[in-house]
Design a protein around this motif. Structure first.
Motif, PDB file in Angstrom:
ATOM      1  N   LEU A   1      12.112   0.536   2.107  1.00  0.00           N
ATOM      2  CA  LEU A   1      12.712   1.147   0.996  1.00  0.00           C
ATOM      3  C   LEU A   1      13.218   2.612   1.542  1.00  0.00           C
ATOM      4  O   LEU A   1      14.421   2.847   1.487  1.00  0.00           O
ATOM      5  N   MET A   2      12.303   3.432   1.687  1.00  0.00           N
ATOM      6  CA  MET A   2      12.604   4.826   2.275  1.00  0.00           C
ATOM      7  C   MET A   2      13.259   4.830   3.757  1.00  0.00           C
ATOM      8  O   MET A   2      14.383   5.856   3.851  1.00  0.00           O
TER       9      MET A   2
ATOM     10  N   ARG B   1      13.559   1.311  13.472  1.00  0.00           N
ATOM     11  CA  ARG B   1      12.958   0.348  13.961  1.00  0.00           C
ATOM     12  C   ARG B   1      11.755  -0.010  13.124  1.00  0.00           C
ATOM     13  O   ARG B   1      11.251   0.551  12.206  1.00  0.00           O
ATOM     14  N   ASP B   2      11.438  -1.435  12.963  1.00  0.00           N
ATOM     15  CA  ASP B   2      10.563  -1.969  12.173  1.00  0.00           C
ATOM     16  C   ASP B   2       9.671  -2.926  13.151  1.00  0.00           C
ATOM     17  O   ASP B   2      10.337  -3.547  14.144  1.00  0.00           O
TER      18      ASP B   2
ATOM     19  N   GLU C   1       2.246   3.989   3.523  1.00  0.00           N
ATOM     20  CA  GLU C   1       1.272   5.145   3.582  1.00  0.00           C
ATOM     21  C   GLU C   1       0.008   4.903   3.735  1.00  0.00           C
ATOM     22  O   GLU C   1      -1.083   4.485   2.924  1.00  0.00           O
TER      23      GLU C   1
ATOM     24  N   LYS D   1      -0.297   5.758  10.275  1.00  0.00           N
ATOM     25  CA  LYS D   1       0.840   6.828  10.685  1.00  0.00           C
ATOM     26  C   LYS D   1       0.209   7.575  11.879  1.00  0.00           C
ATOM     27  O   LYS D   1       0.938   7.719  12.875  1.00  0.00           O
TER      28      LYS D   1
ATOM     29  N   ASN E   1       7.472  10.974   6.429  1.00  0.00           N
ATOM     30  CA  ASN E   1       7.963  10.997   5.058  1.00  0.00           C
ATOM     31  C   ASN E   1       6.665  10.450   4.349  1.00  0.00           C
ATOM     32  O   ASN E   1       6.974   9.659   3.331  1.00  0.00           O
TER      33      ASN E   1
ATOM     34  N   SER F   1       4.086  10.505   1.189  1.00  0.00           N
ATOM     35  CA  SER F   1       4.091  11.046   0.137  1.00  0.00           C
ATOM     36  C   SER F   1       3.038  12.133  -0.514  1.00  0.00           C
ATOM     37  O   SER F   1       3.068  12.919  -1.236  1.00  0.00           O
TER      38      SER F   1
HETATM   39  N1  LIG Z   1       9.063   4.253  -2.292  1.00  0.00           N
HETATM   40  C1  LIG Z   1       8.804   5.406  -2.769  1.00  0.00           C
HETATM   41  O1  LIG Z   1       9.430   5.814  -3.519  1.00  0.00           O
HETATM   42  C2  LIG Z   1       8.400   6.611  -1.739  1.00  0.00           C
HETATM   43  C3  LIG Z   1       8.848   7.867  -2.162  1.00  0.00           C
HETATM   44  C4  LIG Z   1       8.544   8.905  -1.169  1.00  0.00           C
HETATM   45  C5  LIG Z   1       7.913   8.838  -0.047  1.00  0.00           C
HETATM   46  N2  LIG Z   1       7.567   7.405   0.226  1.00  0.00           N
HETATM   47  C6  LIG Z   1       6.650   7.113   1.447  1.00  0.00           C
HETATM   48  O2  LIG Z   1       7.432   6.423   2.389  1.00  0.00           O
HETATM   49  C7  LIG Z   1       6.822   5.857   3.419  1.00  0.00           C
HETATM   50  C8  LIG Z   1       7.476   4.372   3.473  1.00  0.00           C
HETATM   51  O3  LIG Z   1       7.581   3.794   1.989  1.00  0.00           O
HETATM   52  P1  LIG Z   1       8.383   2.600   1.451  1.00  0.00           P
HETATM   53  O4  LIG Z   1       8.275   2.643   0.002  1.00  0.00           O
HETATM   54  O5  LIG Z   1       9.758   2.600   2.330  1.00  0.00           O
HETATM   55  O6  LIG Z   1       7.425   1.509   2.028  1.00  0.00           O
HETATM   56  P2  LIG Z   1       7.917  -0.121   2.333  1.00  0.00           P
HETATM   57  O7  LIG Z   1       6.643  -0.890   2.120  1.00  0.00           O
HETATM   58  O8  LIG Z   1       9.136  -0.387   1.639  1.00  0.00           O
HETATM   59  O9  LIG Z   1       8.371  -0.124   3.875  1.00  0.00           O
HETATM   60  C9  LIG Z   1       7.509   0.333   5.068  1.00  0.00           C
HETATM   61  C10 LIG Z   1       7.848  -0.461   6.266  1.00  0.00           C
HETATM   62  O10 LIG Z   1       7.218  -0.077   7.479  1.00  0.00           O
HETATM   63  C11 LIG Z   1       7.201  -1.113   8.413  1.00  0.00           C
HETATM   64  N3  LIG Z   1       5.969  -1.013   9.289  1.00  0.00           N
HETATM   65  C12 LIG Z   1       5.057  -1.110   9.209  1.00  0.00           C
HETATM   66  N4  LIG Z   1       4.017  -0.712  10.429  1.00  0.00           N
HETATM   67  C13 LIG Z   1       5.071  -0.341  11.139  1.00  0.00           C
HETATM   68  C14 LIG Z   1       5.473   0.218  12.697  1.00  0.00           C
HETATM   69  N5  LIG Z   1       4.273   0.460  13.310  1.00  0.00           N
HETATM   70  N6  LIG Z   1       6.490   0.331  13.123  1.00  0.00           N
HETATM   71  C15 LIG Z   1       7.341   0.361  12.504  1.00  0.00           C
HETATM   72  N7  LIG Z   1       7.623  -0.159  11.198  1.00  0.00           N
HETATM   73  C16 LIG Z   1       6.441  -0.448  10.475  1.00  0.00           C
HETATM   74  C17 LIG Z   1       6.712  -2.209   7.546  1.00  0.00           C
HETATM   75  O11 LIG Z   1       7.323  -3.548   8.079  1.00  0.00           O
HETATM   76  C18 LIG Z   1       7.733  -2.028   6.059  1.00  0.00           C
HETATM   77  O12 LIG Z   1       9.046  -2.502   6.434  1.00  0.00           O
HETATM   78  C19 LIG Z   1       5.204   5.978   2.681  1.00  0.00           C
HETATM   79  O13 LIG Z   1       4.605   6.893   3.440  1.00  0.00           O
HETATM   80  C20 LIG Z   1       5.767   6.256   1.151  1.00  0.00           C
HETATM   81  O14 LIG Z   1       4.308   6.791   0.585  1.00  0.00           O
HETATM   82  C21 LIG Z   1       7.814   6.296  -0.525  1.00  0.00           C
END
Ligand SMILES: NC(=O)c1ccc[n+]([C@@H]2O[C@H](COP(=O)([O-])OP(=O)(O)OC[C@H]3O[C@@H](n4cnc5c(N)ncnc54)[C@H](O)[C@@H]3O)[C@@H](O)[C@H]2O)c1
Length: 294
Positions: free
Chosen positions: A13-14, A32-33, A92, A97, A117, A119
């Motif tokens: 998402l982020m 990258r994912d 998270e 990380k 990024n 939280s």
């Molecule tokens: N969702 C929110 O509202 C929000 C708001 C602010 C901050 N954040 C923070 O942003 C970060 C991501 O959250 P999100 O909601 O996008 O999570 P998400 O679950 O939507 O996406 C995380 C992605 O990371 C990928 N991933 C896992 N290990 C990896 C690696 N080694 N290399 C590359 N990709 C990898 C996963 O396959 C997944 O696609 C977290 O730290 C979260 O706390 C989230």
């Protein structure tokens, strides 16, 4: 330093949102994912979103096309080698990380800025996995990234002024407003304030003082908030907010962040908000309907 190439780690998402806004602003972005499926899904969402911005006249068709062309999806971390800026947006989880940061440290150029990024995890703790804590900074974007104006910039204990300035310039160049959190405190700034309101709102509902609808109405009409704390909790996910409260409580031992029993029970019962169709409100009809009575 001039940032031209951006590498985003995590296409969720982020990560997808950050990729979209950077690519729309004209940056070359490699996303990258570890999962090809996540990359494909993210590219689909980004295409849909930039086309929607174009159809509403917020950006031109050309900018929308160029934004998509600016994005290079990859499963290879080694592609970060020529990035001026890396933004990490994986799950998270501190261990994950730190692993990502350690790996990046061995790949990126000496003066590359690496942003997290997160939280709620300490930027200093994530940075300690690298040999360049002065080049690591926190960037807390808000969801949905293409719509939300704010990006909190967090200074880790050793983040340099130069790193913070480069990040601030980048955030502004992609259309965000920034606030600088000068100390790496748990919850940073917005969540640190917002979660106390969430906890208090849930305590008031739990003790029968008011319904979620009236709690929200009070904050919307009395304080001019766009949304009240209960509807915001439903939108964000009550489980996400509970974990954020726990993270701040673990660091501060300040009881005002202790997740109320009602919050815990709702998470256990699967009443997590919009994503489970029920939380403080019922969304099963497609609209936000009252769910709680006192
Ligand atoms: N969702 C929110 O509202 C929000 C708001 C602010 C901050 N954040 C923070 O942003 C970060 C991501 O959250 P999100 O909601 O996008 O999570 P998400 O679950 O939507 O996406 C995380 C992605 O990371 C990928 N991933 C896992 N290990 C990896 C690696 N080694 N290399 C590359 N990709 C990898 C996963 O396959 C997944 O696609 C977290 O730290 C979260 O706390 C989230």
């Amino acid at each position: 330093m001039a940032i031209k190439k951006v590498f985003v780690v995590g296409a969720g998402l982020m990560g997808g949102g950050i990729t979209q806004v950077a690519a729309t602003a004209g940056y070359e972005v490699t996303m990258r994912d570890i999962s090809q499926e996540a990359l494909d899904k993210s590219m689909e969402t980004i295409e849909w979103s930039v086309n929607k911005f174009a159809s509403k006249g917020k950006i031109t068709e050309d900018v929308a096309r160029q934004a998509i062309a600016n994005i290079e999806p990859t499963t290879e971390m080694a592609d970060a080698a020529d990035a001026d800026l890396v933004v990490e947006a994986v799950f998270e989880n501190l261990k994950l990380k730190q692993e990502v940061f350690k790996e990046l440290d061995g790949i990126v150029m000496e003066d590359t800025v690496i942003a997290t990024n997160t939280s709620a995890i300490s930027v200093t703790t994530i940075a300690s996995a690298t040999g360049r804590p002065d080049r690591v900074v926190g960037t807390h974007f808000f969801s949905p990234v293409p719509m939300m104006k704010l990006c909190e910039l967090i200074r880790g204990l050793e983040t340099s002024d130069e790193t913070l300035a480069a990040m601030e310039e980048f955030a502004r160049s992609i259309g965000k407003e920034t606030v600088t959190v000068e100390k790496d405190v748990a919850g940073f700034l917005a969540n640190r304030i917002g979660l106390t309101a969430t906890v208090e709102a849930i305590n008031l509902v739990a003790s029968g003082v008011a319904t979620p609808q009236d709690v929200d109405k009070a904050m919307r009409l009395g304080f001019g908030h766009a949304m009240g704390p209960c509807e915001t909790a439903d939108l964000t996910g009550i489980d996400i907010l509970m974990h954020a409260c726990e993270a701040i409580y673990d660091e501060t031992r300040n009881e005002k962040y202790w997740p109320p029993e009602l919050m815990r029970r709702m998470v256990t019962a699967g009443l997590k908000g919009r994503k489970t169709k029920k939380g403080f409100y019922d969304y099963s009809s497609g609209k936000q309907e009252p769910y709680w009575t006192l």
